[in-house]
Design an enzyme around this catalytic site. Structure first.
Site, PDB file in Angstrom:
ATOM      1  N   HIS A   1      71.437  62.236  22.102  1.00 37.52           N
ATOM      2  CA  HIS A   1      70.619  62.142  20.887  1.00 37.52           C
ATOM      3  C   HIS A   1      71.183  61.141  19.872  1.00 37.52           C
ATOM      4  O   HIS A   1      70.591  60.940  18.811  1.00 37.52           O
ATOM      5  CB  HIS A   1      70.476  63.517  20.217  1.00 37.52           C
ATOM      6  CG  HIS A   1      69.812  64.537  21.079  1.00 37.52           C
ATOM      7  ND1 HIS A   1      68.583  64.330  21.660  1.00 37.52           N
ATOM      8  CD2 HIS A   1      70.207  65.784  21.480  1.00 37.52           C
ATOM      9  CE1 HIS A   1      68.242  65.403  22.372  1.00 37.52           C
ATOM     10  NE2 HIS A   1      69.213  66.294  22.291  1.00 37.52           N
TER      11      HIS A   1
ATOM     12  N   ASP B   1      70.751  72.491  30.151  1.00 32.50           N
ATOM     13  CA  ASP B   1      70.001  73.404  29.288  1.00 32.50           C
ATOM     14  C   ASP B   1      68.531  73.540  29.681  1.00 32.50           C
ATOM     15  O   ASP B   1      67.773  74.232  28.995  1.00 32.50           O
ATOM     16  CB  ASP B   1      70.146  73.015  27.808  1.00 32.50           C
ATOM     17  CG  ASP B   1      69.972  71.527  27.558  1.00 32.50           C
ATOM     18  OD1 ASP B   1      69.612  70.798  28.499  1.00 32.50           O
ATOM     19  OD2 ASP B   1      70.193  71.090  26.411  1.00 32.50           O
TER      20      ASP B   1
HETATM   21 ZN   LIG Z   1      69.747  69.388  25.442  1.00 33.31          ZN
END
Ligand SMILES: [Zn+2]
Length: 341
Positions: A157, A282
């Site tokens: 990110h 995840d």
């Molecule tokens: Zn993630």
């Protein structure tokens, strides 16, 4: 499979995170490091430290002033009267507010996208160590075929000049740039974290030499919200070299593996000389902040398909949060990758 890890990883130890307006224990906990490392050892993989390749491989994808901020912020903390254990702004620059302030608090708001990336005493050593693991894994993948970088905190990110979503330095992008420089040829990134790899997309969006492919949960009501849609395909020279494959929330192994296969087909057409897998775990059905329903068998299936692509492959750890399935999913992925090679 060689496993590059940095003993500095647990020195970044954020405590609190605001989720849906409520403070909760930060999901990106230091404990993830030991859990993932021990899972790799249990799986029979060999641990290695990455060595120090310096700042140049990091500068290949990150803005210099941003790096200076990250490296120096903690030493400047006394500029903020009353500061506690972390440097974190509650004020953030928006696109229409773009002046660069002198003060530390304003700089934190300029260089961070959200409140998930506090800078603490050990943050710089931890993120620098993670980036070195990515560099070492890229080199090892080209020399030996494949390697795993146990990067913590994660990176996908992070943009060239901003932190966000638990990420500071974009380890997957650093690995891809390293491979690109070493091979002189095109490279590809396959991001299978449940969240869109928005920082990675942003770094390479105008480039044709690094194909970015991301398989993730639909961002229309899920982080990172503002990027990750199927119609984002690149810009300028990079047009056609970004591929997003969003899936409806709750999707399980079958549609997820179908998307991974579609991503691998796009990658094969690109004829890369190296592949970076942004290995978030995840997407697991058990992940505390996940949105998909991938099982250990699903992760093994993805690993088999990726290994069969036959490319020099650096596996770079991204997300995957504390739950019983986290170590099992890593072990399943690495074992299936080795078995298919
Ligand atoms: Zn993630």
């Amino acid at each position: 499979m060689r496993v590059f890890h940095s003993p500095a990883a647990p020195r970044h130890d954020p405590e609190q995170y605001w989720r849906r307006g409520t403070p909760i224990p930060h999901p990106e906990q230091a404990a993830r490091y030991a859990i993932l490392r021990d899972a790799a050892v249990t799986g029979g993989h060999a641990l290695a430290e990455p060595g120090d390749h310096g700042l140049d491989p990091i500068r290949a994808v990150h803005d210099r002033a941003y790096l200076a901020f990250l490296a120096e912020a903690w030493a400047r903390r006394e500029e903020m009267p009353g500061i506690g254990d972390e440097i974190l702004s509650g004020v953030f620059a928006r696109p229409h507010m773009h002046r660069r302030p002198a003060g530390l608090l304003g700089l934190a708001g300029l260089y961070m996208a959200d409140t998930s990336t506090p800078i603490r005493a050990g943050t710089w050593p931890a993120i620098y160590g993670a980036a070195q693991c990515a560099v070492a894994a890229a080199d090892a993948a080209l020399a030996e075929g494949h390697a795993y970088a146990l990067c913590r905190p994660p990176g996908h990110h992070a943009y060239a000049d901003s932190a966000g979503g638990f990420c500071f330095l974009n380890n997957s992008a650093i690995a891809a740039a390293r491979m690109r420089a070493a091979t002189g040829g095109p490279v590809a990134i396959l991001d299978i974290d449940v969240h869109h790899g928005n920082g990675t997309q942003g770094i390479f969006y105008g480039r044709a030499d690094v194909l970015t492919v991301s398989v993730h949960a639909d961002p229309s009501d899920y982080f990172p919200f503002y990027a990750g849609y199927a119609d984002e395909t690149g810009t300028g020279e990079g047009l056609g070299f970004n591929r997003n494959l969003p899936l409806p929330p709750g999707s399980g192994d079958a549609p997820w593996l179908e998307a991974v296969e579609a991503g691998l087909a796009a990658i094969a057409a690109h004829r890369p000389r190296g592949l970076v897998v942004a290995l978030g775990l995840d997407a697991s059905a058990d992940d505390p902040i996940g949105a998909l329903k991938v099982t250990a068998a699903g992760f093994a299936g993805a690993a088999e398909r990726i290994a069969r692509a036959g490319l020099p492959t650096a596996l770079v750890q991204e997300g995957g949060y504390l739950c019983a399935a986290l170590p099992e999913n890593l072990t399943a992925f690495l074992a299936a990758f080795d078995a298919a090679r």
